[in-house]
Design an enzyme around this catalytic site. Structure first.
Site, PDB file in Angstrom:
ATOM      1  N   SER A 185      -5.545   4.321   3.439  1.00  0.00           N
ATOM      2  CA  SER A 185      -4.221   4.700   3.956  1.00  0.00           C
ATOM      3  C   SER A 185      -3.832   6.127   3.582  1.00  0.00           C
ATOM      4  CB  SER A 185      -3.158   3.725   3.448  1.00  0.00           C
ATOM      5  OG  SER A 185      -3.155   3.682   2.030  1.00  0.00           O
ATOM      6  N   ASP A 207       6.903   3.274  -4.411  1.00  0.00           N
ATOM      7  CA  ASP A 207       5.533   3.580  -4.005  1.00  0.00           C
ATOM      8  C   ASP A 207       5.184   4.973  -4.524  1.00  0.00           C
ATOM      9  OD1 ASP A 207       3.171   4.269  -2.765  1.00  0.00           O
ATOM     10  OD2 ASP A 207       3.746   3.563  -0.782  1.00  0.00           O
ATOM     11  N   HIS A 219       1.605   6.859  -1.979  1.00  0.00           N
ATOM     12  CA  HIS A 219       1.656   7.554  -0.692  1.00  0.00           C
ATOM     13  C   HIS A 219       2.657   8.707  -0.727  1.00  0.00           C
ATOM     14  CE1 HIS A 219       0.031   3.492   0.192  1.00  0.00           C
ATOM     15  NE2 HIS A 219      -0.797   4.205   0.941  1.00  0.00           N
TER      16      HIS A 219
END
Length: 429
Positions: free
Chosen positions: A161, A405, A408
């Protein structure tokens, strides 16, 4: 019989002499050896940046230079980076005049996991930073040049990702100069394709978090704690990469289970599976060698380019940068200023594997060493400002750091810089 050469005291000693060592010098050497053994790990900490990155940096500065001593030796090259310039070492400079490259609202291809402004982030400071290498400059990103270069070609990002985030960043950097109706994005299972119709060009992303076949290959349902990779299975995914003109690989985070890595020797279809456990480093080395073998067999060095993006740092432990215990990237709006900062999430042993394997290969692969420059950017993560796919519990809402998070990155943001560096290495290796 007289000797052929007579030796005078002033000439070079070709006959061994009995060495004489001062007792003071002997004592000093013994003390240095004792201290090195006793405090060796402290010395490593003192010089952590050089030691942690030494093998990769050595490969980057010597092997890459050797493999591309002439700009024309690499496909797509139109010039050279300034001699002696390491574009991956530098500092962040605030630049409101040229950053960000685009507005979040102007790029409709950003997934809601990365649209931090739309998800409520109150500040935009993380968008205004430009990477400035020491003693040299990198060229400005030129979307038109990139698209003209990609005319009739395929550019593919392969990995997890984080590589998907870099793929989306590249799409956002390019799409603004493409007219409406002349661009589209579609997803086919593990493959997402952005098409620039007037250029007959595609920028693609292929989900393969280990590059090898694994039990985490489903593009949507892949949150598996007991991860297994299959040895010698690069072609399972690799058959979908054939025909790409530029490939950008990454793989790191999914190997970091904290345990030994399970490796399948047979097939996932076998009723009785032959699974062995390897250290993270040995398993990762297996993956790197498989990737390079695939590139050697399938990528024509006279027509194509292969890149590998080094590990993307996370910021899950605020004690790494002197913060309060139990904290992470949540509420962090300024970057880390220590030029030698190296977080506990980035395993230097894995960086050494990259340097070791790449240093021995004859495949002309270009490393994008984004680890150190990204390590400073604890301010640039999505944190809590992303779409949550599951309702948050009362406990999570009471403690936002618990669901932040810190892996990312917001877009626009840091990953646009990764693509500026990719642009530089593609055209000015």
């Amino acid at each position: 019989m007289k000797p052929l050469i007579s030796i005078s005291p002033s000439s070079s000693p070709s006959v061994p002499r009995k060495p004489r060592l001062s007792p003071y010098l002997f004592t000093l050497l013994a003390f240095i050896l004792f201290v090195a053994v006793l405090y060796g790990e402290d010395f490593i900490c003192m010089f952590n940046r050089e030691l942690q990155l030494s093998s990769v940096s050595t490969w980057l500065l010597s092997t890459t230079a050797r493999k591309s001593s002439e700009a024309g030796s690499l496909s797509f090259a139109i010039g050279n980076t300034e001699e002696g310039c390491d574009i991956f070492r530098g500092r962040w400079v605030r630049d409101e005049s040229t950053r960000p490259h685009y507005e979040e609202s102007e790029c409709p291809y950003i997934q809601p996991q990365l649209t931090c402004q739309a998800q409520g982030r109150p500040d935009k400071e993380y968008q205004f930073w430009r990477w400035q290498p020491h003693g040299c400059n990198i060229p400005s990103f030129n979307a038109t040049l990139m698209l003209e270069t990609l005319r009739g070609k395929r550019m593919m990002f392969v990995g997890d990702s984080l590589n998907r985030g870099q793929f989306v960043s590249m799409v956002c950097l390019l799409q603004s100069v493409i007219p409406e109706g002349a661009k589209s994005m579609k997803t086919f299972g593990s493959l997402t394709v952005f098409t620039a119709k007037d250029y007959n060009a595609t920028i693609e992303f292929y989900w393969a978090p280990f590059l090898l076949e694994s039990n985490s290959d489903d593009a949507i349902v892949h949150r598996i704690s007991d991860r297994i990779v299959r040895k010698g299975s690069i072609n399972t995914h690799g058959k979908h990469w054939k025909g790409a003109d530029i490939i950008v690989f990454n793989t790191y985070l999914w190997w970091m289970t904290g345990l030994k890595m399970k490796v399948l020797k047979g097939s996932f279809a076998d009723e009785v599976k032959d699974v062995v456990e390897l250290s993270t480093e040995d398993a990762y080395r297996m993956g790197m060698k498989s990737m390079l073998r695939w590139a050697q067999r399938n990528m024509d060095p006279n027509k194509t380019r292969v890149f590998f993006v080094s590990m993307s740092p996370s910021h899950g432990k605020s004690i790494d940068w002197g913060g309060e215990p139990g904290g992470n990237c949540y509420n962090e709006t300024v970057m880390i200023e220590d030029p030698n900062y190296w977080g506990s999430d980035c395993r230097k042993s894995v960086m050494r594997v990259i340097g070791e394997v790449f240093g021995k290969t004859k495949v002309p692969i270009t490393l994008l060493n984004i680890t150190q420059l990204s390590s400073y950017r604890k301010d640039a993560h999505t944190s809590i400002y992303k779409k949550q796919w599951n309702p948050l519990t009362a406990e999570q809402l009471a403690n936002p750091a618990s669901y932040a998070d810190c892996v990312h990155w917001c877009l626009p943001g840091l990953q646009d810089t990764w693509n500026e560096l990719l642009f530089t290495k593609l055209f000015y290796p």
